[in-house]
Design an enzyme around this catalytic site. Sequence first.
Site, mmCIF file in Angstrom:
data_model
loop_
_atom_site.group_PDB
_atom_site.id
_atom_site.type_symbol
_atom_site.label_atom_id
_atom_site.label_comp_id
_atom_site.label_asym_id
_atom_site.label_seq_id
_atom_site.Cartn_x
_atom_site.Cartn_y
_atom_site.Cartn_z
ATOM 1 N N ARG A 246 -0.372 48.006 51.272
ATOM 2 C CA ARG A 246 0.156 47.241 52.344
ATOM 3 C C ARG A 246 -0.416 45.720 52.484
ATOM 4 N NH1 ARG A 246 1.109 49.793 58.045
ATOM 5 N NH2 ARG A 246 1.904 47.682 58.093
ATOM 6 N N HIS B 153 -4.283 55.694 63.858
ATOM 7 C CA HIS B 153 -4.961 54.462 64.201
ATOM 8 C C HIS B 153 -5.481 54.828 65.748
ATOM 9 C CE1 HIS B 153 -2.156 51.998 61.519
ATOM 10 N NE2 HIS B 153 -3.231 51.799 61.034
ATOM 11 N N CYS C 125 3.540 49.294 66.825
ATOM 12 C CA CYS C 125 3.214 48.840 65.405
ATOM 13 C C CYS C 125 4.394 47.808 65.084
ATOM 14 C CB CYS C 125 3.740 49.876 64.587
ATOM 15 S SG CYS C 125 2.727 51.555 64.864
HETATM 16 N N1 GLY Z 1 3.432 54.377 57.624
HETATM 17 C C1 GLY Z 1 2.735 53.595 58.258
HETATM 18 C C2 GLY Z 1 1.342 53.546 57.527
HETATM 19 O O1 GLY Z 1 0.845 54.560 57.159
HETATM 20 O O2 GLY Z 1 0.716 52.335 57.699
#
Ligand code: GLY
Length: 267
Positions: free
Chosen positions: A92, A167, A254
């Site tokens: 990410r 989270h 999110c």
């Molecule tokens: N699929 C969302 C994450 O794991 O960041």
Amino acid sequence: MPSSPQQVRIAVTRPVSLALLRCELTHLARTPIDIDRAREQHAAYEQALSRVGCRLERLPEAPMLADSVFVEDTAIVLDEIAVVTRPGAPSRRAETDSVADVLGRYRRIAGIAAPATLDGGDVLRVNRTLYVGLSGRSSRSGIEQLAGHVAPLGYRVEAVPVHGCLHLKSAVTVVGPETVLVNPQFVATEPFRGLEWIEVDPAEPLGANALLLGDEVIYPASKPRTAERLRRRGLVVCEVDVSELERAEGAVTCCSLVFVGADAPQP
Ligand code: GLY
């Protein structure tokens, strides 16, 4: 005299990528995601944001970045600064540059330096306190770097361990000026002493993620029992169907970064 630009609520969003099929999953088993349906649901979510008064800033689609629809994890936007994160999942990390470009038109930008990690989904603001989840995604050094940026601006930062969910904002979110929605199975309620809290319905453990915008709570249609609890407490609930995004371990906070900014920012 030139007049100053009007301040509006801005929501940064990014379209669902076809690569969402390869999204990160931590606490959920992989099930097939219907991408067309996910895109329709995301469009309806954006319409809900517009209806409650947000001006949308849509980032371009990122076809190679599986989780890029979940823009919240890439930054923490406060009135004075935007802290661009270093996401805990290596897949990410490439999401942040394009977000920083947009946020830089509205805020001074700060960052999180390696090897520290921080996901925006772990940062819950209540007034001048930032509660930050010590999760699989956010490290203690990431939280310390965040504190280094925001403590001089008058914010208190408190680390909060989370367990059994992705989270902090999977476990607790704000649904009123002094009220949080919480699943006490995922997080201790003690740090939130002094606030009122509403517990999720026990049959809906992933029901603690809600997005308060103005007087309305944007909330997933998949959690009707908890929605009813919110309504019974006098809250105005706007249900959105995000079932395909939930398969990707996403939720309603999110999919946007919401903040107040100038309607005509610096180019
Ligand atoms: N699929 C969302 C994450 O794991 O960041």
